[in-house]
Design an enzyme around this catalytic site. Structure first.
Site, short mmCIF file in Angstrom:
data_model
loop_
_atom_site.label_atom_id
_atom_site.label_comp_id
_atom_site.label_asym_id
_atom_site.label_seq_id
_atom_site.Cartn_x
_atom_site.Cartn_y
_atom_site.Cartn_z
N TYR A 26 -23.12 31.22 -32.12
CA TYR A 26 -24.23 30.15 -32.04
C TYR A 26 -24.87 30.58 -33.70
O TYR A 26 -25.10 31.68 -34.02
CB TYR A 26 -25.27 30.52 -31.26
N TYR A 46 -23.43 19.57 -42.16
CA TYR A 46 -22.76 19.98 -40.97
C TYR A 46 -21.58 18.93 -40.40
O TYR A 46 -20.69 19.41 -40.14
CB TYR A 46 -23.37 20.36 -39.69
N HIS A 53 -28.55 24.38 -33.27
CA HIS A 53 -29.69 23.44 -32.94
C HIS A 53 -30.18 23.14 -34.48
O HIS A 53 -30.29 24.03 -35.46
CB HIS A 53 -30.79 24.17 -32.55
#
Length: 164
Positions: A77, A127, A115
């Site tokens: 993450y 991204y 996120h």
């Protein structure tokens, strides 16, 4: 590249003695304040958290958390990835993200996600260039910032990507 002086981009690990650099960067880069658990996770991730230096000036960072999924697999993450505004567009964010993606390949980690605030088009486009896709929208994810909604961006990593 013209006659200008070339500046080296270097990465360094985050340790107890330099974690304040990460804290200072986060204060400038992000509209939220991170708690002690964030910094503990960043330190615990080892090589998955890095500071970026441009000409020996700390200008960016990536901080990750390693998570164990129900099936026992590890996923990464990305808690934060940021570069100070005057240093954007120089390949520093790319270098940081590629470092983590390479680690995922070497350690056979097949999923990486993060996120992103729904209005952060620059981050979303950044991204997507690396193969991340929006996989979910979460309403009211953030408190005290507007808009409060976020996208979950995910990249599944396959061993065939080792031959980029």
């Amino acid at each position: 590249m013209g006659g200008g002086r070339e500046f080296a981009i270097s990465l360094d690990g985050v340790r107890d003695k330099n974690v304040m650099q990460l804290k200072k960067l986060n204060t400038v880069l992000f509209p939220v304040r991170y708690n002690d658990k964030y910094y503990a996770d960043a330190l615990a991730s080892g090589d998955f958290t890095k500071l970026a230096y441009y000409s020996d000036i700390c200008v960016g960072s990536i901080a990750c958390r390693l998570e164990k999924k129900e099936d026992g697999a590890i996923r990464v993450y990305i808690m934060t990835l940021g570069v100070l505004a005057p240093y954007r567009g120089l390949g520093i964010g790319t270098r940081l993200l590629n470092h983590v993606l390479d680690l995922c390949l070497k350690q056979n980690i097949q999923e990486i996600y993060l996120h992103v605030q729904t209005n952060n088009d620059d981050a979303i486009n950044f991204y997507k260039k690396f193969g991340f896709a929006i996989t979910e929208t979460i309403k009211n994810y953030y408190t005290n910032i507007d808009p409060p909604d976020c996208f979950v961006l995910t990249k599944l990593i396959t061993t065939s990507q080792a031959n980029k």
